[in-house]
Design an enzyme around this catalytic site. Sequence first.
Site: not given
Length: 522
Positions: A277-278
């Site tokens: 997600k990052r």
Amino acid sequence: MNQLSLRKNLEFMSDKSVRVRFAPSPTGPLHMGGVRTALYNYLFAKKHNGTFILRIEDTDQNRFVEGAEEYIIEALKWCGITPDEGQGIGGDYGPYKQSERKAMYKPYADQLIASGNAYYAFDTSEDLDRMRKQALQMKMPNWQYNSVTRTSMQNSLTLPEDEVQKRLDNGDSYVIRFKMPRNEDVRFEDEIRGWVVVNTNNVDDKVLYKSDGMPTYHLANIVDDHTMKISHVIRGEEWLPSAPLHVLLYEAFGWDAPKFAHCPLLLRPDGNGKLSKRDGDRLGFPVFPIDWLSAEGEKFSGYREQGYLPGAFINMLAFLGWNPGTTQEIFTLVEMVEAFSLNRVSKAGAKFDADKTKWFQQQYLRAESESSLAKLLRIEVGDAISSFSDEYLEQACHLMKERATFVEDIYSEGQYLFENPTDFDEKTVSKKWKEEAEELMKEWSKELETISDFDAINIETSFKAFLEAKEMGIGKVLPLFRLVVTGKGMGPSMFEISALLGKEESLKRMEKNIPAIVKLKG
Ligand code: GLU
């Protein structure tokens, strides 16, 4: 009925019973890998005249995240992946949210205990920690509650029956664990991976139910898939290790298992590991379909807000792990349904490609009609273009869309269509604006004034006549005209630009900008 039509009929009948589900847990925003899983489920369902179901798996209350369910529903809606049945829609097999089905699961857990496939375990978390530490000291780092270790733990397999009953009556907390058979090969045929064989010695005795009244994912998932008559479980590769347990659970219940298809992982662009997600904001592209603001105030950007068209996003996603076996790359959702099949989904991880994603967006932007682009442009840009008519905006979109990736580029790249430029391209000023340019443009301005029907063809005809009279080449004069009217060194047809601006505005700009460039030059 002949053989062929009989077969067709059977296929049709079996198609009707295709029921698939997308079963996200509301533990945060839906990653694009999740959207792809939903998409493949949707495509498969539609291809087989089946039903696509949305089920919310929220048994793990500790990981519940406020707003995640709403996010999932909104994201799917934006993508056009509409469930036929499920949470937020309804249907005959509801409720479609596991926390609302809570009461349903206990009898199934009891059934497994009664049949000897599961057992009560009373070990506290301190007991389990102690066992893990002891194992670590003995250089066994991955202690598991399994067919070997369970014999020395506090459970209904080791404790006397009356002691077990006493603890249960007493309200002691417990979990119900699956009694994993020792040293058995579990095999199942995955629609994407082929035969998968796992030895039960590598699988622990998973918790199925807790005394707080909540099933775990494994029990709820199997009970729901069975009671919702799910025919195919299409999900991410990360669930592959759970599949052997699921197969054994179906066996233990005496139910037919659905078919399984585990989709490949989405990898980082360099192929090094899972797209997390990052990664997105770090590498400069979104990983989420729509923006997400975490409770801690951290913002994760989404494709929608970055200006992607949903069709482009979905088309790009479909190709991360699937290909149609032809060279066609642009597919509407309907075409994708037609072309999709699980046996063209690859088992190898799919590398995300940011450039390709942009390419899809460009193709979709170009394919959009001028009128829908104009509407999007109005929403995107707002006040700065509110005084322009729909026709004007449509024409502006027509001129700029080949040069734009996102709708907002139509405005930023073509701002001169909406206001007189104040900057003039330095390179063109220094290279093309020679001594005679001022006079030449003034003369051309006079010519422009004489055109009565001010359309692109007439402007072009006039311009060519002007060049002929001056005995000059287009490459020397057209850039000057463009510079004066748009401030740019490049762009779409100058004749069309000038026609769109209209005679009055074109002349006004000539009058105002020629001296401005002369001043700049001097
Ligand atoms: N709830 C699981 C998830 O969040 C679904 C796994 C499955 O589809 O069986 O991904």
